[in-house]
Design an enzyme around this catalytic site. Structure first.
Site, PDB file in Angstrom:
ATOM      1  CG  ASP A  99      -2.050   0.967   1.157  1.00  0.00           C
ATOM      2  OD1 ASP A  99      -1.867   2.043   0.554  1.00  0.00           O
ATOM      3  OD2 ASP A  99      -3.132   0.678   1.702  1.00  0.00           O
ATOM      4  CG  HIS A 101      -3.402   4.965  -0.480  1.00  0.00           C
ATOM      5  ND1 HIS A 101      -3.434   3.678  -0.975  1.00  0.00           N
ATOM      6  CD2 HIS A 101      -4.081   5.739  -1.355  1.00  0.00           C
ATOM      7  CE1 HIS A 101      -4.108   3.673  -2.112  1.00  0.00           C
ATOM      8  NE2 HIS A 101      -4.521   4.908  -2.376  1.00  0.00           N
ATOM      9  CB  SER A 152      -4.269  -2.286   3.208  1.00  0.00           C
ATOM     10  OG  SER A 152      -3.679  -1.893   2.007  1.00  0.00           O
TER      11      SER A 152
END
Ligand code: B1M
Length: 214
Positions: A99, A101, A152
């Site tokens: 991930d 982000h 996630s």
């Protein structure tokens, strides 16, 4: 457009032209910098998410929106309240494996750092093995995991299992758009021997961390 609409619009359009003067104005009109982030800027991000989902935006455009959000947070950060207290505890922060982000994680970093925590930020796409190594080295009081993708959330289950197998017991604080309290309690917590707590936003992350230190 109202000030709130203009602020959301900078994020949606991915443009910084006029952003700083409007953020300066917002500092006068909103109760605190976090209200600007959680209000109009997050509204803009929600709209970006909706447009992206609808195939009306491409990744490159979402990246520009993320840049506007990051620039706004960087501008607002010095105006955020800072606690005078010395270190309350140490927190390791990471966006889980797979991930990228990191805006939410970085916000958690700022809020915790401003409130007396020493934060060790491991960055994005952090594999469980690297997290375990860092926890063993840094001996944090809390392990903070962030992740926005549905996969996630599953990765957090795996990470909790791996941490447990490595004999780690420190409380884990989890957050991110694809997570929920229910998922945390039903899926992540049973895989771990220590506490696993869910925070819906950065401020809740701070209050949970504070409760753990009391
Ligand atoms: Co992505 N992305 N993205 N993206 N992106 C989402 C998450 C998505 C919901 C958009 C959508 O489709 N509507 C979707 C996920 C779908 C899913 O899994 N169900 C998605 C997708 C699909 C993708 C890609 C797969 C796209 C692609 O390549 N085809 C790809 C994934 C790459 C990867 O990770 N391997 C991708 C890439 C990107 C960009 C790089 C372009 C960019 C990220 C830039 C960056 O972060 N540096 C991006 C963005 C910006 C988004 C959206 C639009 C906004 C995310 C954001 O920054 N929000 C997002 C849609 C949305 O959420 N509306 C989306 C603002 C931020 C402050 O909120 O991080 O949620 P958030 O943090 C909150 C809380 O969640 C909480 O506190 C914060 C508020 O105070 N929180 C914690 C978060 N972590 C916490 C930790 C804590 C406590 C609280 O304690 C430790």
């Amino acid at each position: 457009m109202t000030l709130a609409e203009r602020l959301a619009n900078y994020v949606v359009e991915g443009t910084k032209e006029g952003l700083i003067p409007d953020l300066e104005q917002a500092l006068k009109e909103y109760p605190d910098p976090l209200a600007i982030i959680n209000g109009p800027l997050m509204d803009g991000m929600a709209e970006v998410g909706r447009l992206f989902n609808d195939n009306q935006l491409i990744v490159a455009e979402v990246l520009q929106s993320a840049e506007v959000m990051k620039a706004s947070v960087a501008f607002l950060e010095p105006f955020m309240e800072k606690s005078e207290t010395s270190t309350k505890g140490k927190v390791i922060l990471a966006t889980v494996k797979g991930d990228v982000h990191d805006i939410g994680k970085n916000l958690v970093d700022i809020i915790l750092s401003n409130n007396g925590y020493k934060v060790v930020d491991l960055g994005i796409k952090v594999a469980p093995a690297d997290l375990i190594q860092a926890v063993q080295k840094e001996k944090p009081d809390v392990i903070g995991l962030s992740g926005l993708l549905v996969k996630s959330a599953q990765q957090m289950v795996v990470t909790a299992q791996d941490l447990k197998e490595a004999g780690i017991r420190q409380p884990i604080l989890v957050g991110g758009a694809a997570l929920s309290r229910k998922f945390t309690v039903n899926k992540i917590a049973p895989q771990y021997d220590g506490l696993v707590l869910y925070a819906k936003d950065a401020m809740e992350g701070l209050s949970l961390a504070n409760r753990l230190q009391d």
